[in-house]
Design an enzyme around this catalytic site. Structure first.
Site, PDB file in Angstrom:
ATOM      1  CE  LYS A   1      -3.696  -2.010   2.988  1.00 36.34           C
ATOM      2  NZ  LYS A   1      -4.806  -1.970   1.944  1.00 36.34           N
TER       3      LYS A   1
ATOM      4  NE  ARG B   1     -11.155  -9.912  -1.478  1.00 33.43           N
ATOM      5  CZ  ARG B   1     -11.296  -9.093  -2.312  1.00 33.43           C
ATOM      6  NH1 ARG B   1     -11.488  -9.301  -3.633  1.00 33.43           N
ATOM      7  NH2 ARG B   1     -11.369  -7.924  -2.293  1.00 33.43           N
TER       8      ARG B   1
END
Length: 469
Positions: free
Chosen positions: A246, A320
């Site tokens: 990120k 996820r």
């Protein structure tokens, strides 16, 4: 360092305690309120220009020169849109002391008491404690103990989200679950190391690069023959994005990436604290998504617990992955209800903003019940569709699915469709995609960590399995 779940929260004073009265004032009722005030207080309110706009506070003197009464503006009752937690502004607006609400037809006293306690929260682990917060006398006729339980669970969850990653790793999340289990006589088991790699390969892969050992935490509580309710919470204690790192600005709040686990823990505490007649299971996969030589890579293919192979399209779509293994475990016993909680996608925030979590389910009746529970307890959510044609966006040329296909469209929906592939036996499944953070202070919701959907989940379980709240 671990950060066990707090066992205490703000409390209400016993009814009858000596306290300064708070008189609520609407635009329509301002004349009647003014006429009922003692002359000194009426003159003081007029001189200071008090108007009963929503959230406005006036401190009125008593005959002895001390604080004699508080006026609290509720705004225009006919206008609609009043913040139902408006009373949560009072703990930050009043000086220390004891207070009580005077009878008011325009005030839901149970909701106001809860809002007061939620608004009294402060995270002071790393700073000198401030002055004491004002305290509220429990209004007549409310279930003060139940309200205190809710507020304490929320405070404990907020503490977890607010704690930075250097003091809250996967071991700290485990400590919080174990502390909760010990309080209520629950059973807690933890899978780590080689067993984790074998049984929960996606959880292991995401956490492999961190020196802080990843784990799968599993709590069970309640009678074995009761309806089975399973809560699953994403417990990523910090998310660098992995090798798909990120930008620095996007890491600033990544301590909150375990907000789904905090919400699940808070909901579990509420359920067990109320003694709801269910067989509760709480599953928390907890990892740190770090970067090292053994980090999982874009293009890797990993076989999940469910047997499905997953191509890694992006290492920053790690939530996820760990939820997939946890949901496969939850689904294996086909419980009556699975609720999963995760700070999963920026797409949900773009669609709905930070205050309104998205939820997904294929069960129409359950969807209506979720929405109703959220509105009833002022923990609102909004349903997004599980649009099945978008499932093709998860296709992989080398595996059963890709965790993060390119394109950027419908990110929250494709994430929910990915999770759906790992819940095969359970019909009643809801996925919550939440933000877990209050960007600014609002009544009852201080800036910082928030356990969105926890109170909704508790209300839903209570309603669904025989006890209204």
């Amino acid at each position: 360092m671990s950060a066990p779940l707090s066992q205490h929260g703000p409390s209400l004073l016993d009814a009858g305690s000596d306290a300064v009265p708070i008189r609520c004032v609407t635009e329509e009722g301002r004349g009647a309120v003014a006429a009922g005030l003692p002359p000194l207080q009426r003159s003081f309110a007029d001189a200071t220009g008090f108007a009963p706009k929503a959230g406005r506070v006036a401190l009125l003197p008593g005959e002895d020169g001390g604080l004699g009464r508080v006026l609290f503006g509720l705004g225009d009752a006919k206008a609609g849109g009043r913040d139902r937690f408006l009373a949560g502004k009072l703990p930050g607006a009043l000086p220390p002391g004891n207070y009580r609400f005077e009878p008011c037809d325009d005030l839901n006293e149970s909701e106001a008491a809860l809002a007061w306690l939620l608004g009294s929260y402060r995270f002071e682990r790393y700073r000198k404690p401030g002055e004491p917060r004002p305290r509220l006398v429990a209004p007549d006729g409310i279930d003060a103990a139940a309200i205190e339980r809710l507020a304490a669970a929320v405070a404990a969850g907020r503490d977890l989200v607010n704690t930075p990653a250097n003091d809250l790793g996967p071991a700290g999340v485990e400590a919080a679950v174990r502390a909760l289990g010990e309080r209520f006589g629950a059973t807690v088991s933890v899978t780590i190391g080689a067993d984790l790699e074998k049984e929960f390969p996606l959880v292991h892969a995401v956490g492999a690069a961190s020196p802080r050992v990843p784990r799968l935490i599993d709590l069970t509580w309640g009678a074995e023959d009761a309806p089975r309710v399973t809560l699953v919470g994403k417990g990523v204690v910090f998310d660098t994005g992995g090798l798909d790192i990120k930008p620095a600005s996007n890491m600033l709040l990544m301590k909150k990436d375990m907000g789904g686990a905090a919400a699940a823990l808070a909901a579990a505490e509420m359920i067990m604290g109320a003694g709801l007649p269910v067989r509760l299971r709480l599953i928390v996969p907890s990892v740190e998504n770090a970067i090292a030589g053994d980090a999982f890579r874009p293009g890797d293919v990993i076989r999940s617990r469910a047997g499905l192979t997953v191509e890694i399209g992006n290492t920053d779509a790690e939530g996820r992955l760990i939820l997939a293994d946890a949901l496969a475990l939850a689904d294996a016993e086909a419980p009556d209800l699975i609720l999963d909680f995760a700070t999963l996608t920026g797409a949900a925030r773009v669609a709905l903003g930070p205050d309104l979590p998205a939820f997904f389910t294929e069960d129409e009746g359950l969807a209506a019940a979720v929405a109703e529970a959220g509105l009833r307890v002022n923990d609102p959510v909004w349903r997004l569709p599980l649009h099945l044609p978008y499932a093709s966006l998860l296709d992989s040329k080398v595996a059963d699915l890709n965790n993060a296909p390119g394109g950027g469209f419908a990110g929250a929906i494709t994430a929910a469709l990915f999770l759906r592939r790992f819940v095969r036996r359970t019909q009643a499944h809801v996925h919550f995609d939440l933000y877990g953070w209050n960007p600014s202070t609002k009544p009852g919701r201080p800036e910082g960590g928030e356990v969105q959907t926890a109170r909704l989940a508790y209300a839903l379980v209570a309603e669904r399995y025989g006890r209204n709240v």
